[in-house]
Each structure stands twice: as structure tokens, then as C-alpha cells.
Write an enzyme that holds these catalytic residues in place. Structure first.
Site, mmCIF file in Angstrom:
data_model
loop_
_atom_site.group_PDB
_atom_site.id
_atom_site.type_symbol
_atom_site.label_atom_id
_atom_site.label_comp_id
_atom_site.label_asym_id
_atom_site.label_seq_id
_atom_site.Cartn_x
_atom_site.Cartn_y
_atom_site.Cartn_z
ATOM 1 C CG PHE A 63 2.235 -1.524 -6.974
ATOM 2 C CD1 PHE A 63 1.158 -2.217 -6.435
ATOM 3 C CD2 PHE A 63 3.108 -0.891 -6.110
ATOM 4 C CE1 PHE A 63 0.960 -2.286 -5.068
ATOM 5 C CE2 PHE A 63 2.922 -0.957 -4.732
ATOM 6 C CZ PHE A 63 1.842 -1.655 -4.219
ATOM 7 C CD GLN A 64 1.193 1.971 -3.516
ATOM 8 O OE1 GLN A 64 2.212 2.644 -3.482
ATOM 9 N NE2 GLN A 64 0.581 1.566 -2.417
ATOM 10 C CE LYS A 111 11.204 5.947 -6.609
ATOM 11 N NZ LYS A 111 10.886 5.054 -5.533
ATOM 12 C CD GLU A 167 -1.982 8.805 2.622
ATOM 13 O OE1 GLU A 167 -2.977 8.304 3.198
ATOM 14 O OE2 GLU A 167 -1.012 8.123 2.237
ATOM 15 C CG MET A 170 -27.586 18.614 11.027
ATOM 16 S SD MET A 170 -28.462 19.843 12.005
ATOM 17 C CE MET A 170 -27.176 21.055 12.237
#
Lengths: 550, 176
Positions: free
Chosen positions: A113-114, A163, A51, A464
Site C-alpha cells: 500500500f502506497q 519506514k 506536495e 501564450m
């Protein structure tokens, strides 16, 4: 018509001109993906490897097109994987709408969940955010989100959609409009005109706002009218063509010498769409010492945030600069600008002609590609070398993480930029450290058959950081030498791409002349010296007096 | 130099708004001394009064940053000398045979009202300026403060402007 929330979302995206979205499916966005499948003739979805890559792709897409980039992620870990990409867009004022799924409303707040409070997590890094609890609000929310992302100082907006909202049914009209509340404030250019007329050494300093305002021509026009050199922040780098004589290039910590000298000697600075980042100003007191400042910006909160201006003009930069041009006489500062142009040509003289060094590699690639080629970078030494040595010719052709300094930004951004630029050849300059962070997006570039030329500077170090260790930590190279032994050519091939390792300018020329794939990525690993430095450099908090040239 | 100042805000009246405002203060490292919030005459909007302390830089920056939030309809500094500001105090005091008459006299002087009377305690209610409430509390200490609950400041400007009203916002919307 009465339809489900997920369909309303997709129809609204299409209604707002979205043709490509980036993302990654999951349980909490299944309904959205089902509707994307049904509408695939009207809207493309590009699945990335992660993602974060999707969020950078949406960011790159937005920078190239000027449109709002859209990214979709599922709930929980999918949503949190967007955080860096959203923060990156926020720091660089990139218009983005991030859509996350969430558990059903009845499950919210129960550590389901999630489930994650992504609105809470992202509060400090978005312009605004929504939880779309009521499906009947969805149409308005999406319209408002696009308006917010693109209005004033642009930036990311997050919409979290449970959802249950995606599945709920509602009457959909497809006609929501948002009243614009913010009224334009009047500005008065009188004092600015006087300051410019009185100035002996005016200097125009442009940032990302100049690109957001699509006003490159006006900046050149102003520069010609008042005979002033132009310096650019990293975010403003493509605002003015690199070929314009008075464009001195990037200023600040790793700016080009001519640009740094111009700023140090100026008696008047006209800042356009810049926020005077600490990387650009260094020591603020020294920065302002002999210099009056006119600050032009669309975001009122920028005035006085880092540097107080004598005159502050709030509004669209293109409009304000247009007014200045219309009311100014032609001025001549050629004795000063002539000196700067000479300095610029000294800066351009190669120190190691023909050597296999970053400057020459970048110049070679620069000559190989067309003017409208989109160039992405990661973050580190290679980024600064690109800013110093690549000659950007058109606006919106640079994708780089300016504010947040996100290592791993480049490949995702290059994917978004390539798609946005009709899948034409795109360049990614990266380093072995940065590339390691999100190299999984090679899979996306391969699956999408995107002609991205990845120029990877391999110096076996986090260059760097090593440079800072070298200069400020008595060469104690703590954890910067990588010794990972990655074979990047084989890595590219494992992903289904092609690649080559080059160690000389001759080999580089052979590869470039030999022809690159037209429909897939090519990884060009350039083996460079571990001790190559980015110079000039002004140490953090320093000023022109502290400049390190050699 | 850090000084106290009052900011009046009109904000959208829905969940999460307070979080956004508190988050902005947190992110920028600004301090909130007190914050009060309640619905206005128009239920679409809430009115907040935030008392902060900071220097001139923070004072000007915080208002600009607040005005950038989508849920903030208007944020303005309310100048102290041009405002009526009150706080609210509920105080539970110990009572006993001795001193009850002194408590009654004190309540009388400060215009505090008795809200509840128990066997050995009294709950009083007082409204006034921050200084007056401080003073009243100091004088109550000898009697024994059991508990107290104090609101933040509520402030309105003394002039005839209504820039921080729902009515004014409606008028602005008509103009746009």
C-alpha cells in the site's frame, strides 16, 4: 548517542543549516514528523496544501537564500506529487534535497500500500538519489546529498527512506564529512583575452550560473572595462541591476529589442553560466553566424551541447571573470553601445501611456515595492511581461520556472521565497490559467499569514497558447478560451485572504495606495484584454530576421 | 556519421548503478550496442565497457554526461587502435556423424574450446575480437546453430596507463 533513524535525519538537517522545511505528512513519514515535532524549537516545518506546492516552495526558498531547499513527502502519491517540483529544480539547477518516506524494507518490491519506486521514477531528473536501507548509512547519505546538491552545477537530490530505517536505532555521531572528489580543472584565458581585445562589438550574455556564482558585480565590472552591453537569459535576469546603463535586459524569444539587436550585431559573445537554451538562441546557425563565442561554465557537459564555443573555460564563473578583468585593458566601443542605449530608451517608451495594460500594471507594482522584494511568476504571457517590464534591482529576487516552464509554480515558489526573505512583502505575477493549477496553496499563504501580493492577469484565456494559435494556427483557438466564471475576489475570501478586482489604472492605484494586509495574502485580479500579445517575439527556431515587433 | 566507439568506465559497485547509466543513454537518446560489467580488483568498484554507435557530437557528450553521474568515478573513450578488445561466445552446434571432422577442424583454426558434448550437440567456447567471432559464427551456420550467447566487448588500453583502475582512483583521492 544511540537514536532512531528519523531523529538522525532531523538532527542532520539541522547540522546542515536547515531552518525551514516544507512538506506534507503521511503514514510513511510519521516517525520523521514526530521528530520534527520534538525539534520544532530548532527547525520549522511548513505544511502546504499539496506536495507539489511544497516542492516549489523549497525551490523558491533555495533561489532566494542560495541554501539547499528541503521538502518532505510521504510514500506513493506523496512522493509522485513531488516529481514536477524536482524536475523544475533540475532544469533550473536549484539545490534541493527531497526526502520521501517509503514502506518498510521488508515490504519493498511487493506493491505494498502506497509503495512506489520513486528513485526509479525520478532517475532522469535528479543529480543523484539514495534508498537509505541501512540506518547506519543515513548520516553519510544526508551529508553527501547536501554536498552533491550544492557542488558544481547545483541540483536536486532525492533520499528515499523506508519506514523501517526511520524506526531502526543506530549510533549517531553527527560528524560525517564527505571528501570532495572533483578536482578543479585548470583553465587558460590567453585566447579569450585576445578575442576580447580584437573584438569590435563584444556582448556579454549571462544565465542562471551567474546568479549561482553570486558574481553580479564582476559582470558589471567586466562590462565597464571592455565597454560591452549585457544581455540576460531569463534565468540570469537578476544577475545585473536593471538600472545599469549597459544592461539591455532579457534576450531570446521574448527578449527586449535592444538586447536582441545587441546579440545579432555582436562579433563576440561572452556566455557566462548559460546553456544556450533553444528559447534563447532560436535558429542556431543564424545565432552563430557572425559571432565568435567564449563560453564560461562550471559544467563541462554544457560546452558544445547546444552551441560550440571557440574558447571554453570550465570553472567558477566569478573566478574566471575576475581573471579576465585583471588581465584586460580598458576598451572603448561607445559608438556601438551608445546606439544600443538609445534603442533601450526607445523600448522603454510606453506605447499606451496610462492604459490598463500589462506593461503599465507591472511598472506600477514595480514602483510600489522595495528593491529587495522577491517576485515570483507562473508561466505564460504574464511571465514574459514581467521579464520585459519589471526592473529587477537585486540578485535572487526573481523566482520563475525557466527550463521546465511549469504552470502552477508561482504560488508555491512565492511562499518559499517569502519565508526565505523574512516574511517580507512578496509579489506573485500570475495568469488565470496558471493560477488555476495550484491555487490551493492560498490556504498555505493564509495559514502562514504571508504578505504575498498576487497580481493575477485575467484575460479569460491561456494567453501564450492563444498567442501561438493566433500567429501560427490561423486563430483557431482550440481549448484556450476558459470561460470558467471564477470570481477570484470571492475565491480569495473563501480561503481567508482578501482580494479586489480592478479594471483601470486608477482603481489599481487606489488599491495599492489604500494599503495591503501586512500579514496575509491579497489577490489583485487585473482584467486585461484577451488579445494582449507578448511582443517582441522571435518565433521558435527563427532568428533576428524573423522578429515580430507589432 | 555514426561510428562505433568504446567507453571504459569505473563505477561504484552497488545496486542501481547500471540503471542510472542505462537511463542516461535512454534520456539523451544514445544507443548502447553492447555493455559488459564486472567487479574490479577492488570490490568497491565495477568496471564497465560500453560499445556505442553515434556521431562525434554524441561521442563527446556522452562521456561528459557520464562523468557527471555521482556513481561514475571515471569515464573515458578507449580508442580502438590503442586497445585490446575481446568478446566471448558460447555456441551450441548440431552434431552428427557427417561434418564432425569439419567442426573439429574449424574449432582448431579459431582456437575454440569444447565445453560440453551431447548426443547430437556440442557447446563450444570462443574468445576473440568482434570480427573474429562474427567470422567464426558465419562459418558455423552450415552445421546448424542451435543457440548462442555472446558477451559485449571487454577492452583495455595497450599503453601503460592505468587511469581506469581502482588503484588510480585511490591515488587521486590521496591528491585531493
Amino acid at each position: 548517542m544511540i537514536t532512531k533513524g528519523a531523529r538522525i535525519l532531523v538532527e542532520e538537517l539541522i547540522r546542515h543549516g536547515v531552518t525551514t522545511v516544507f512538506g506534507f505528512p503521511g503514514g510513511a513519514v510519521l516517525d520523521i514528523y514526530d521528530e520534527l515535532y520534538k525539534c520544532s524549537d530548532r527547525i520549522d516545518h511548513i505544511i502546504t496544501a499539496h506536495e507539489q506546492g511544497a516542492s516549489h516552495a523549497a525551490d523558491g526558498y533555495a533561489r532566494v537564500t542560495g541554501k539547499t531547499g528541503v521538502v518532505i513527502a510521504t510514500s506513493g502519491p506523496g512522493a509522485t506529487n513531488l516529481v514536477t517540483g524536482i524536475a523544475n529544480a533540475y532544469l533550473d539547477s536549484v539545490p534541493m534535497v527531497a526526502i520521501t518516506g517509503n514502506v518498510a524494507e521488508s515490504m519493498l518490491g511487493k506493491d505494498s500500500f502506497q509503495e512506489v519506486d520513486i528513485v526509479g521514477i525520478t532517475l532522469p531528473i535528479v543529480k543523484h538519489s539514495y534508498i537509505a536501507r541501512d540506518v547506519c548509512e543515513l548520516e553519510n547519505i544526508i551529508t553527501e546529498a547536501f554536498e552533491i546538491a550544492q557542488s558544481g552545477r547545483k541540483g536536486p537530490v532525492l533520499i528515499d527512506i523506508p519506514k523501517s530505517t526511520q524506526q531502526a536505532m543506530c549510533e549517531y555521531a553527527g560528524s560525517a564529512e564527505i571528501k570532495k572528489r572533483k578536482k578543479k580543472k585548470p583553465y587558460d584565458i590567453t585566447e579569450a583575452l585576445e578575442l576580447i581585445k580584437d573584438s569590435k562589438r563584444p556582448y556579454i550574455y549571462c544565465g542562471g550560473g551567474a546568479i549561482a556564482s553570486d558574481m553580479g558585480n564582476k559582470i558589471v565590472e567586466l562590462s565597464q572595462k571592455i565597454d560591452a552591453p549585457i544581455g540576460l537569459s531569463m534565468m540570469g535576469l537578476t544577475a545585473v541591476p536593471g538600472s545599469y546603463e549597459l544592461n539591455m535586459g532579457m534576450t531570446g524569444m521574448h527578449g527586449r529589442l535592444a538586447s536582441i539587436i545587441a546579440q545579432a550585431e555582436a562579433d563576440l559573445l561572452i556566455g557566462i553560466g548559460v546553456r544556450f537554451s533553444d528559447r534563447a538562441t532560436g535558429n542556431v546557425d543564424e545565432y552563430r553566424k557572425n559571432c565568435k563565442i567564449i563560453h564560461i561554465d562550471i559544467d563541462e557537459a554544457e560546452f558544445g551541447k547546444n552551441i560550440p564555443g571557440i574558447v571554453e573555460l570550465c570553472g567558477d564563473a566569478g573566478e574566471i571573470v575576475g581573471d579576465l578583468i585583471a588581465n584586460l585593458p580598458k576598451l572603448d566601443h561607445s559608438s556601438w553601445t551608445g546606439k544600443l542605449v538609445k534603442q533601450k530608451s526607445i523600448d522603454d517608451t510606453p506605447r499606451k501611456p496610462g492604459g490598463f495594460v500589462p506593461r503599465n500594471i507591472i511598472r506600477m507594482v514595480n514602483n510600489f515595492v522595495k528593491p529587495d522584494t522577491v517576485v515570483a511568476t507562473d508561466v505564460g504571457q504574464h511571465q514574459m511581461w514581467t521579464m520585459q517590464h519589471y526592473r529587477f534591482r537585486e540578485p535572487r529576487t526573481l523566482l520563475t520556472s525557466g527550463g521546465l516552464g511549469t504552470m502552477g509554480y508561482g504560488l508555491g515558489a512565492a511562499i518559499g521565497g517569502c519565508v526565505a526573505n523574512n516574511r517580507r512583502r512578496t509579489i506573485l505575477f500570475t495568469g488565470d490559467g496558471s493560477f488555476g493549477m495550484n491555487l490551493n496553496e492560498l490556504a498555505t499563504a493564509v495559514s502562514q499569514r504571508l504578505p504575498i501580493l498576487i497580481v493575477l492577469f485575467n484575460n479569460n484565456t491561456l494567453g501564450m497558447v492563444r498567442q501561438w494559435q493566433n500567429m501560427f494556427y490561423e486563430s483557431r483557438y482550440s481549448s484556450t478560451t476558459l470561460n470558467r466564471g471564477t470570481d477570484f475576489e470571492k475565491l480569495a475570501k473563501a480561503f481567508g485572504a482578501d482580494g479586489a478586482r480592478v479594471t483601470s489604472m486608477e482603481e489599481l492605484t487606489d488599491v495599492l495606495d489604500g494599503g495591503l494586509p501586512k500579514d496575509g495574502p491579497f489577490l489583485l485580479e487585473c482584467m486585461i484584454d484577451i488579445d494582449e500579445l507578448v511582443l517582441p517575439m522571435i518565433p521558435a527556431g527563427g532568428s533576428f530576421k524573423d522578429l515580430v515587433v507589432d | 556519421m555514426a561510428k562505433k566507439f568504446i567507453i571504459g568506465l569505473l563505477v561504484n559497485n552497488h545496486y542501481g548503478v547500471l540503471n542510472r547509466i542505462a537511463g542516461l543513454y535512454n534520456k539523451r537518446g544514445y544507443n548502447i550496442d553492447s555493455l559488459t560489467v564486472g567487479e574490479t580488483e577492488d570490490p568497491r568498484y565495477s568496471r564497465m565497457t560500453i560499445v556505442s554507435s553515434g556521431d562525434e557530437y554524441m561521442k563527446t557528450q556522452v562521456v561528459k554526461q557520464l562523468n557527471k553521474l555521482h556513481d561514475v568515478k571515471m569515464a573515458k573513450i578507449i580508442e580502438d587502435e590503442n586497445a585490446v578488445s575481446v568478446e566471448h561466445l558460447l555456441l551450441k552446434l548440431k552434431t552428427g556423424a557427417e561434418g564432425n571432422s569439419d567442426i573439429a577442424a574449424l574449432l582448431n583454426v579459431y582456437g575454440a574450446k569444447v565445453m560440453d558434448l551431447g548426443k547430437d550437440f556440442i557447446i563450444v567456447d570462443m574468445t576473440g575480437s568482434s570480427e573474429k567471432i562474427d567470422e567464426f559464427m558465419r562459418k558455423c551456420i552450415p552445421f546448424g546453430i542451435l543457440e548462442l550467447c555472446r558477451s559485449g566487448s571487454l577492452s583495455l588500453t595497450k599503453d601503460g596507463s592505468n587511469e581506469l583502475s581502482a588503484l588510480y582512483l585511490d591515488k587521486l583521492e590521496e591528491e585531493y
